[in-house]
Every structure is written in structure tokens, then in C-alpha cells.
Design a protein around this motif. Sequence first.
Motif, PDB file in Angstrom:
ATOM      1  N   HIS A  39      28.358  29.761 -42.287  1.00  0.00           N
ATOM      2  CA  HIS A  39      29.183  30.510 -43.255  1.00  0.00           C
ATOM      3  C   HIS A  39      30.611  30.719 -42.742  1.00  0.00           C
ATOM      4  N   MET A  94      28.229  43.916 -57.458  1.00  0.00           N
ATOM      5  CA  MET A  94      27.242  43.391 -56.508  1.00  0.00           C
ATOM      6  C   MET A  94      26.383  44.504 -55.913  1.00  0.00           C
ATOM      7  N   GLU A 122      23.584  37.329 -46.856  1.00  0.00           N
ATOM      8  CA  GLU A 122      24.316  36.510 -47.846  1.00  0.00           C
ATOM      9  C   GLU A 122      25.326  37.353 -48.616  1.00  0.00           C
ATOM     10  N   LYS A 181      29.217  36.438 -49.367  1.00  0.00           N
ATOM     11  CA  LYS A 181      29.662  36.263 -50.749  1.00  0.00           C
ATOM     12  C   LYS A 181      30.835  37.202 -51.061  1.00  0.00           C
ATOM     13  N   LYS A 213      34.769  36.231 -52.046  1.00  0.00           N
ATOM     14  CA  LYS A 213      35.414  36.761 -53.250  1.00  0.00           C
ATOM     15  C   LYS A 213      36.693  37.534 -52.918  1.00  0.00           C
TER      16      LYS A 213
END
Lengths: 95, 95, 95, 95
Positions: free
Chosen positions: B12, B52, B79, B83, B87
Amino acid sequence: MKKLTEAQIAEHMKALPGWELGTDRILRKYRFKDFVEAFAWMTGVALIAERMNHHPEWRNVWATVEVELTTHDAGGLTEADMKLAAKMDELNRLD
Amino acid sequence: MKKLTEAQIAEHMKALPGWELGTDRILRKYRFKDFVEAFAWMTGVALIAERMNHHPEWRNVWATVEVELTTHDAGGLTEADMKLAAKMDELNRLD
Amino acid sequence: MKKLTEAQIAEHMKALPGWELGTDRILRKYRFKDFVEAFAWMTGVALIAERMNHHPEWRNVWATVEVELTTHDAGGLTEADMKLAAKMDELNRLD
Amino acid sequence: MKKLTEAQIAEHMKALPGWELGTDRILRKYRFKDFVEAFAWMTGVALIAERMNHHPEWRNVWATVEVELTTHDAGGLTEADMKLAAKMDELNRLD
């Protein structure tokens, strides 16, 4: 704040191609990617407007924001409207 | 949310060049033009985070925002952190 | 902005019971119901701060916001810090 | 989301005294102390709306916010509109 003359308004409008001239006001419709982009931009504009002590009339529907600017105290358009319009455009990352 | 393995984290991190890996967290310092740009961005991030239901730990001083992301319930990185970091980068117009 | 004297600071602190006096700064930790209440309040504070051109150093973790106020240019506390602190308290609906 | 029946709408409206029923929509005009209070509230609402993925149509002029809620996909009012209206009222510290 002094009301701008027609000639002064015409001159300012050249620098604001996205804006439309209405009766004693200027208008623009901004379209963003989504609500997040629209409201983040609105928050930036809100900060600028509060600092200027000159606020927009605006309507938000999801990713669009319709803005109208006028100076009630002057009964028409003033430098403050033109300055705020320019700052709104500048903050718009999609332009 | 499952805690990521070291190999997954390393993978990642390749897509998050602005971020640094700390103990069970990732960190980034964003620098903006001024407070208006910084706080407009924070508002966009706040909307994404609330959607989220995964929120940052962040510190703002005028035009800078220092962010730390971790998932307390998982005791480390998940995760969701990766994420949200992506963003945040995407919303940053200065990148 | 002139740095306040110790006596002036002591006088101001009487009106700011939620605040703590640190070295050249005042500090308060606000606790809200959730992230929505916390960030809505932060936005109100951001607008006030931008108008004053005097900004907080603050850290947000979900429903808590830790604030530090100081005036760097004055090397300590000034009237602006006390005024911003009072406005933050006033905007806090949970007080 | 299923469109509410007239009877269901009438039942919901009892719990929303500040709201007015229009054609396929409910409307309310909020009045705040100033722009700071209005926009702080809007930011709280924006966070809630984004989390629900259900957004208002709203118009802000300084300290007033006129809100219209409807569910386009359902062609009328749904539970989401009533829930968002209730949350807007709850977030309004002046009620």
C-alpha cells in the motif's frame, strides 16, 4: 461601498467569464464532481466571505451550487461582489 | 476490519508516496497556501471520513495539517486507513 | 498586538473557567457528542478565526478537540487569544 | 427507498412542527444568529447528509437557510427525508 457604473461592471465581467450579469447582481452555477467537492469549496468560500463580511446568496443541490452576488446596502453591484466572485473562481479546482 | 500484514502495508505504501510509516500508523503533513485552503480541504476530508465512519487524528496550525491514521479497534493499520489516505491525497489540489 | 501582563492574564482567566494556563499559551480540551458536533463547531470557530485573522492550534480526534492559543508575533498571550477563547466557549452548545 | 403514503407523511409531520408540507417535499426555513451559526449548522448537516447519502436542496442567505427535502429516485417523500429533517432540527441549537 459604492455602486459600480455600467461601464465599470462591463470591465469587471471580462475577468469573470463564467459569470452572468442579472439585474443588480451577478450569477454563476458551479458544477462539482460530487457533494464532497461542492461542500468543501463552499466552506472555503464561507471563510473568505466571513473575512470580507460580504456573503453570497447560494443554493446547493448535491454537486451544484448556484451563486448570486449583490450588495444590498448599495442597491446593486460593488467591488466587493466582483472580488468575491474572483475568489470563488480561484478556489474552484475544476476551472 | 482486519489488521494488515507488514507485506500488505509495504504494498500500500508504494501508492502513498507522501505518507510515512510509523508504529501501527501512517502519517502525513500537508502544507496549503493558507488557512482557507487548509480548512476547505479538512471539510472535504471530514465528509469522506464521516461517510466511511473512519476518522483521522489531525492537528491544524494555520496552513498545515498533520494527519495520523490508525484503526484503534484493530490495533493497527487496516484497509480503511489506506483508503482514507488515498482519498485525502486525491482531494489535495496542490499535489 | 501587545503581550498581556501576568496580572492581565489572571484577570482574563477568571472569565474562561474551562481553560488552563500553559507557558505563553492557554489550552482547553472540548468533548462533543460525536464527530458531527465536533466538526460543526470547528467550522464555526474556523469562520471566527479567519475573520479575526487569528487562528488556533488544534488537534481533533473524533469527538474531542484540543485547542492551544498563543500569539506567535507577540511571543505570548494577547487580547486576541482571550477573545477567540471566549468565542469558542460561546459557540460550544454543550457548555 | 419506498415513497411514503399520505397517512405515513401526516404521522411524521406531527414530530416535525417546524416543517411545512409541499408537493412531494417538506420545507423549513431556519433562522440563525449570524452567518457563523448558520454555516456551522450547515456543516453538521452536510456531514449527516453525506453519511446517509441523502442530501438536501438548500439556499443560504447570511443567517437564514431554506431547506427542501425530497427523494428524487422515489418521486416523493421517503423515510430518509423524515430522518434527515429530524436530524437537522436536533442539530439546531436555537430550537
